[in-house]
Design a protein around this motif. Structure first.
Motif, mmCIF file in Angstrom:
data_model
loop_
_atom_site.group_PDB
_atom_site.id
_atom_site.type_symbol
_atom_site.label_atom_id
_atom_site.label_comp_id
_atom_site.label_asym_id
_atom_site.label_seq_id
_atom_site.Cartn_x
_atom_site.Cartn_y
_atom_site.Cartn_z
ATOM 1 N N LYS A 9 27.687 8.436 2.707
ATOM 2 C CA LYS A 9 28.069 9.157 3.922
ATOM 3 C C LYS A 9 28.866 8.265 4.857
ATOM 4 O O LYS A 9 29.763 8.747 5.563
ATOM 5 C CB LYS A 9 26.826 9.719 4.596
ATOM 6 C CG LYS A 9 26.226 10.863 3.785
ATOM 7 C CD LYS A 9 24.968 11.409 4.400
ATOM 8 C CE LYS A 9 24.416 12.541 3.532
ATOM 9 N NZ LYS A 9 23.157 13.070 4.041
ATOM 10 N N ASP A 57 32.342 8.452 3.622
ATOM 11 C CA ASP A 57 32.990 9.689 4.058
ATOM 12 C C ASP A 57 33.423 9.589 5.518
ATOM 13 O O ASP A 57 34.507 10.053 5.891
ATOM 14 C CB ASP A 57 32.051 10.883 3.877
ATOM 15 C CG ASP A 57 32.026 11.402 2.459
ATOM 16 O OD1 ASP A 57 32.865 10.969 1.642
ATOM 17 O OD2 ASP A 57 31.162 12.250 2.152
ATOM 18 N N LEU A 102 37.232 9.830 6.830
ATOM 19 C CA LEU A 102 37.642 10.787 7.856
ATOM 20 C C LEU A 102 38.335 10.070 9.011
ATOM 21 O O LEU A 102 39.328 10.565 9.557
ATOM 22 C CB LEU A 102 36.426 11.568 8.364
ATOM 23 C CG LEU A 102 36.726 12.711 9.333
ATOM 24 C CD1 LEU A 102 37.565 13.788 8.652
ATOM 25 C CD2 LEU A 102 35.433 13.314 9.867
ATOM 26 N N LEU A 154 35.687 16.459 3.900
ATOM 27 C CA LEU A 154 34.833 15.342 4.319
ATOM 28 C C LEU A 154 33.962 15.744 5.504
ATOM 29 O O LEU A 154 32.775 15.394 5.566
ATOM 30 C CB LEU A 154 35.690 14.129 4.697
ATOM 31 C CG LEU A 154 36.566 13.542 3.598
ATOM 32 C CD1 LEU A 154 37.374 12.378 4.142
ATOM 33 C CD2 LEU A 154 35.733 13.115 2.403
ATOM 34 N N ASN A 177 31.031 17.725 4.383
ATOM 35 C CA ASN A 177 30.006 16.858 3.789
ATOM 36 C C ASN A 177 29.182 16.153 4.857
ATOM 37 O O ASN A 177 27.976 15.975 4.706
ATOM 38 C CB ASN A 177 30.650 15.817 2.876
ATOM 39 C CG ASN A 177 30.625 16.224 1.421
ATOM 40 O OD1 ASN A 177 29.917 17.145 1.037
ATOM 41 N ND2 ASN A 177 31.402 15.543 0.622
ATOM 42 N N ASN A 181 32.801 20.508 -1.619
ATOM 43 C CA ASN A 181 33.506 19.912 -0.485
ATOM 44 C C ASN A 181 34.483 18.848 -0.959
ATOM 45 O O ASN A 181 35.599 18.736 -0.433
ATOM 46 C CB ASN A 181 32.509 19.304 0.498
ATOM 47 C CG ASN A 181 31.618 20.340 1.146
ATOM 48 O OD1 ASN A 181 31.954 21.519 1.192
ATOM 49 N ND2 ASN A 181 30.464 19.918 1.630
ATOM 50 N N TYR A 182 34.088 18.063 -1.955
ATOM 51 C CA TYR A 182 35.000 17.069 -2.526
ATOM 52 C C TYR A 182 36.119 17.737 -3.305
ATOM 53 O O TYR A 182 37.242 17.227 -3.356
ATOM 54 C CB TYR A 182 34.252 16.083 -3.414
ATOM 55 C CG TYR A 182 33.508 15.035 -2.635
ATOM 56 C CD1 TYR A 182 34.176 14.176 -1.769
ATOM 57 C CD2 TYR A 182 32.134 14.894 -2.754
ATOM 58 C CE1 TYR A 182 33.500 13.219 -1.040
ATOM 59 C CE2 TYR A 182 31.441 13.940 -2.036
ATOM 60 C CZ TYR A 182 32.131 13.100 -1.183
ATOM 61 O OH TYR A 182 31.450 12.161 -0.455
ATOM 62 N N SER A 202 38.568 18.639 -0.700
ATOM 63 C CA SER A 202 39.292 17.437 -0.293
ATOM 64 C C SER A 202 40.286 17.005 -1.362
ATOM 65 O O SER A 202 41.408 16.581 -1.060
ATOM 66 C CB SER A 202 38.310 16.298 -0.005
ATOM 67 O OG SER A 202 37.574 16.561 1.161
ATOM 68 N N CYS A 253 38.077 10.975 -3.953
ATOM 69 C CA CYS A 253 37.242 12.148 -4.252
ATOM 70 C C CYS A 253 36.605 12.035 -5.633
ATOM 71 O O CYS A 253 35.425 12.349 -5.814
ATOM 72 C CB CYS A 253 38.076 13.419 -4.168
ATOM 73 S SG CYS A 253 38.636 13.813 -2.507
#
Length: 197
Positions: free
Chosen positions: A9, A12, A16, A55, A58, A67-68, A71, A121
């Motif tokens: 996380k 991520d 971002l 991202l 997530n 979600n990936y 992305s 990703c």
């Protein structure tokens, strides 16, 4: 050594932030240098926002492989549009568009960023797949790193930049399609005076 849920996380969150800084740099060239984005540039920005959107999902809703995938689609679109832009500018008689940063123009940088984002990703999906099943079933963020002050700040910056890009594209193009390169003014703010930039 396997990466923990918290580490993934944080990655991520850092990614971002990187996308937000990329969009911020694009705004710097747009506002400080007066280099309005062309149609390709606007589409590249949209693809970067799609990448960042996955991202963000997530980070706020917990890990979900889709979600990936979202992305990765944004990264692929970014990479392909940038590659098309590179091909357009490849002929020797073609004039480069925009300013160069460390010898590369923005469309070259976005190709590198888009390709790296796509690889990111893939690696993140692989890292999540290697987690133990008990940890993989934890869908909601509940660790300390995501309760820090940086998460809402970075997420807020990204959401602000998405809104600013939508506003910028509207002021530049109105309800018409994206314009090609060479546009010198914001169409919705232009009063028809040809002497104005």
């Amino acid at each position: 050594m396997t990466l923990q849920n918290n580490d993934l996380k944080v990655f991520d969150l850092a990614a971002l932030l990187g996308i937000s800084l990329t969009l911020l740099a694009a705004f710097y060239f747009q506002l400080a240098w007066g280099e309005l984005p062309c149609a390709f540039c606007n589409l590249i920005r949209v693809s970067l926002m799609i990448f960042g959107g996955g991202l963000l999902l997530n980070l706020w809703l917990g890990f979900n492989p889709w979600n990936y995938v979202l992305s990765a689609v944004g990264a692929l679109i970014c990479s392909l549009i940038s590659l098309l832009f590179l091909f357009v500018k490849a002929p020797p008689d073609s004039v480069p568009t925009g300013s160069a940063v460390f010898g590369l123009h923005m469309y070259s940088w976005t190709f590198i960023v888009g390709t790296a984002a796509g690889m990111y990703c893939v690696f993140m999906l692989a890292f999540h797949a290697m987690r133990p099943s008990s940890e993989a079933s934890e869908m909601l963020p509940s660790n300390g790193a995501l309760k820090s002050k940086s998460k809402p700040i970075i997420a807020g910056l990204f959401i602000f930049l998405v809104g600013a890009n939508v506003l910028s594209a509207f002021l530049q193009n109105g309800f018409d399609h994206f314009r090609a390169g060479g546009q010198q003014h914001y169409r919705m703010l232009y009063d028809g005076d040809i002497m104005k930039p």
